[in-house]
Motif scaffolding. Structure first.
Motif, PDB file in Angstrom:
ATOM      1  N   ALA A 188      29.014  35.872  38.313  1.00 46.54           N
ATOM      2  CA  ALA A 188      29.781  34.652  38.059  1.00 46.54           C
ATOM      3  C   ALA A 188      31.066  34.593  38.885  1.00 46.54           C
ATOM      4  O   ALA A 188      31.490  33.513  39.309  1.00 46.54           O
ATOM      5  N   VAL A 189      31.655  35.746  39.137  1.00 43.27           N
ATOM      6  CA  VAL A 189      32.934  35.762  39.877  1.00 43.27           C
ATOM      7  C   VAL A 189      32.769  35.285  41.314  1.00 43.27           C
ATOM      8  O   VAL A 189      33.727  34.835  41.950  1.00 43.27           O
ATOM      9  N   ARG A 190      31.553  35.317  41.836  1.00 39.91           N
ATOM     10  CA  ARG A 190      31.341  34.923  43.218  1.00 39.91           C
ATOM     11  C   ARG A 190      31.676  33.461  43.472  1.00 39.91           C
ATOM     12  O   ARG A 190      32.041  33.075  44.576  1.00 39.91           O
ATOM     13  N   ALA A 191      31.578  32.659  42.435  1.00 39.26           N
ATOM     14  CA  ALA A 191      31.940  31.238  42.563  1.00 39.26           C
ATOM     15  C   ALA A 191      33.456  31.038  42.603  1.00 39.26           C
ATOM     16  O   ALA A 191      33.934  29.957  42.966  1.00 39.26           O
ATOM     17  N   GLU A 192      34.199  32.086  42.211  1.00 39.77           N
ATOM     18  CA  GLU A 192      35.663  31.981  42.142  1.00 39.77           C
ATOM     19  C   GLU A 192      36.352  32.601  43.354  1.00 39.77           C
ATOM     20  O   GLU A 192      37.518  32.298  43.626  1.00 39.77           O
ATOM     21  N   ILE A 193      35.670  33.455  44.072  1.00 35.78           N
ATOM     22  CA  ILE A 193      36.290  34.194  45.177  1.00 35.78           C
ATOM     23  C   ILE A 193      36.663  33.229  46.299  1.00 35.78           C
ATOM     24  O   ILE A 193      35.843  32.429  46.758  1.00 35.78           O
ATOM     25  N   TYR A 198      38.270  41.347  43.936  1.00 32.28           N
ATOM     26  CA  TYR A 198      37.574  40.843  45.121  1.00 32.28           C
ATOM     27  C   TYR A 198      38.530  40.137  46.096  1.00 32.28           C
ATOM     28  O   TYR A 198      38.291  40.125  47.308  1.00 32.28           O
ATOM     29  N   ASP A 199      39.595  39.539  45.566  1.00 31.93           N
ATOM     30  CA  ASP A 199      40.553  38.860  46.445  1.00 31.93           C
ATOM     31  C   ASP A 199      41.515  39.830  47.113  1.00 31.93           C
ATOM     32  O   ASP A 199      42.166  39.468  48.101  1.00 31.93           O
ATOM     33  N   HIS A 200      41.615  41.047  46.573  1.00 30.99           N
ATOM     34  CA  HIS A 200      42.539  42.053  47.128  1.00 30.99           C
ATOM     35  C   HIS A 200      41.798  43.378  47.293  1.00 30.99           C
ATOM     36  O   HIS A 200      42.136  44.389  46.666  1.00 30.99           O
ATOM     37  N   THR A 201      40.776  43.339  48.129  1.00 25.67           N
ATOM     38  CA  THR A 201      39.909  44.514  48.265  1.00 25.67           C
ATOM     39  C   THR A 201      40.639  45.735  48.823  1.00 25.67           C
ATOM     40  O   THR A 201      40.321  46.860  48.458  1.00 25.67           O
TER      41      THR A 201
END
Length: 284
Positions: free
Chosen positions: A277-282, A210-213
């Motif tokens: 859950a990953v949405r809180a980390e993006i 998600y950080d490197h789409t």
């Protein structure tokens, strides 16, 4: 040729004689399909037809959904992500149709349902084996559910096969591994019969995607397609819950469940928890 007042003319090339040719009804086996609606109410209650057709058409869409999901699982295993995404897009459209169908059943009032409910006896949508098959292939496996279908050897065998086989998510994670993403070995080698639960060790994998789409566009797109599928499934569950609540209120289900409370618990089930859950980390 002028158009008659009561309609359009039948073109000369349109076939009229099906004595020795296949017709539309022949191909679709409409003799079987349209004779499958057999209300049991006595005397016959008008609204039972709605109830039967609602559930029969739902089962047809579930059959197609399972057909597509099995193909998606196979395509992911074969590294054909593009075609798998096409399959998931079709699944999403099927889900939209199933969700919208609840609006038809919602026209059934409590009084109308009460007129024929007793004729259902112990049958219940809880016993839909195709619904369980879809849940199994998406990751919500429950060995206890197999007991409900022990009376039907063929159905039990099909569900057992799905129970013991990999899920859509398993195959997606294996594909990510083959594409170079560091999916942990314990997840790749997990017992696929177990119901999926949150694996925090997967969050860095998805955060990187998600950080490197731009560098991971196909994987990123696949993650969002899976989120769409889960969102739709949850919407279907919610509409199911609200329709049942509207029709029977706090009564228990015809198959022995608690009814609305049982359906409400299903809203907490999830197929792909890491993708939420990953949405809180993006971006952190």
């Amino acid at each position: 040729m002028t158009t008659p007042i009561d309609g359009r003319p039948l073109e000369p090339g349109v076939r009229r004689d099906f004595t020795e040719a296949m017709s539309y009804g022949d191909y679709l086996r409409l003799d079987l399909v349209l004779s499958a609606q057999q209300p049991l109410s006595d005397p016959f209650r008008h609204d039972e037809m709605l109830f039967i057709i609602q559930h029969q058409t739902s089962e047809l869409w579930l059959k197609l959904m399972l057909h597509e999901l099995r193909a998606v699982r196979r395509l992911l295993a074969d590294d054909d992500l593009s075609t798998a995404l096409k399959g998931l897009a079709r699944v999403k459209h099927i889900q939209h149709t199933l969700i919208e169908q609840w609006s038809v059943l919602s026209t059934l009032t409590p009084s109308e349902y009460a007129e024929f409910r007793s004729f259902l006896q112990s049958s219940s949508g809880f016993q839909s084996w195709q619904y369980r098959a879809v849940e199994f292939i998406l990751g919500n496996k429950d060995e206890q559910m197999l007991q409900v279908f022990e009376h039907d050897a063929a159905t039990h065998a099909l569900l057992m096969e799905l129970y013991e086989d990999s899920t859509i998510y398993d195959e997606f994670l294996r594909l990510l591994h083959r594409l170079g993403h560091p999916v942990p070995d314990d997840i790749l080698n997990r017992d696929v019969r177990e119901r999926w639960h949150l694996h925090p060790s997967l969050l860095p994998v998805f955060q990187d995607i998600y950080d490197h789409t731009r560098n991971n566009w196909r994987e990123y797109e696949a993650c969002e397609e899976l989120v769409d599928v889960e969102d739709n499934f949850q919407m279907w569950r919610f509409r199911h819950l609200k329709t049942v609540e509207r029709i029977i209120g706090s009564k228990s289900g015809s198959g022995g469940s608690s009814g609305v409370p049982f359906l409400r618990k299903a809203l907490d089930l999830t197929f792909f928890p890491e993708l939420y859950a990953v949405r809180a980390e993006i971006g952190t």
